[in-house]
Design a protein around this motif. Structure first.
Motif, PDB file in Angstrom:
ATOM      1  N   GLU A   1       0.856  -1.182   0.000  1.00 25.22           N
ATOM      2  CA  GLU A   1       0.000   0.000   0.000  1.00 25.22           C
ATOM      3  C   GLU A   1       0.888   1.227   0.000  1.00 25.22           C
ATOM      4  O   GLU A   1       1.806   1.339   0.798  1.00 25.22           O
ATOM      5  CB  GLU A   1      -0.915   0.002   1.216  1.00 25.22           C
ATOM      6  CG  GLU A   1      -1.855   1.174   1.216  1.00 25.22           C
ATOM      7  CD  GLU A   1      -2.770   1.186   2.412  1.00 25.22           C
ATOM      8  OE1 GLU A   1      -3.942   1.535   2.223  1.00 25.22           O
ATOM      9  OE2 GLU A   1      -2.320   0.873   3.520  1.00 25.22           O
ATOM     10  N   SER A   2       0.610   2.137  -0.905  1.00 26.84           N
ATOM     11  CA  SER A   2       1.368   3.374  -0.943  1.00 26.84           C
ATOM     12  C   SER A   2       0.677   4.403  -0.055  1.00 26.84           C
ATOM     13  O   SER A   2      -0.544   4.443   0.030  1.00 26.84           O
ATOM     14  CB  SER A   2       1.500   3.899  -2.378  1.00 26.84           C
ATOM     15  OG  SER A   2       0.205   4.045  -2.933  1.00 26.84           O
ATOM     16  N   ASP A   3       1.460   5.220   0.609  1.00 26.46           N
ATOM     17  CA  ASP A   3       0.897   6.210   1.533  1.00 26.46           C
ATOM     18  C   ASP A   3       0.325   7.387   0.823  1.00 26.46           C
ATOM     19  O   ASP A   3       0.483   7.799  -0.185  1.00 26.46           O
ATOM     20  CB  ASP A   3       1.963   6.696   2.512  1.00 26.46           C
ATOM     21  CG  ASP A   3       2.372   5.561   3.461  1.00 26.46           C
ATOM     22  OD1 ASP A   3       1.547   4.671   3.699  1.00 26.46           O
ATOM     23  OD2 ASP A   3       3.517   5.579   3.934  1.00 26.46           O
TER      24      ASP A   3
END
Length: 106
Positions: free
Chosen positions: A104-106
């Motif tokens: 998951e990218s922030d």
């Protein structure tokens, strides 16, 4: 044998709180193919990702139109387990449905 230590009665021992970082999270995705029936994709979303009918339909249409759709976001072990369950279920029913994870990218 433990050594007994005599401490002054007014001594206060404070324990420093230790904070642990949350585990890295992974997005579980279903990928589009030309063979898996749409109703089967909806079934998978309901069975393995606890999606309601409306959410399952929305995600299935996203998979169909955009090529992939997010089923959920989980820690690595849970994501890997869901992927294995979906893959085994699909193969047993001779569907080529692919389920993958990505950080998951922030």
């Amino acid at each position: 044998m433990p050594t007994k230590v005599n401490l002054p009665p007014d001594l206060v021992v404070e324990k420093e709180a230790v904070r642990t970082a949350p585990p890295p999270m992974y997005r579980v995705l279903l990928l589009n193919d030309d063979y898996t029936p749409m109703d089967y994709v909806v079934h998978v979303l309901q069975k393995f990702f606890a999606k309601g009918e409306e959410d399952a339909m929305r995600i299935m249409l996203q998979v169909h139109h955009e090529g992939k759709g997010v089923c959920g976001v989980y820690p690595h072990d849970i994501a890997a387990s869901r992927i294995a369950q979906v893959s085994q279920h699909a193969r047993a029913r001779q569907h080529p449905l692919q389920c993958v994870m990505e950080p998951e990218s922030d």
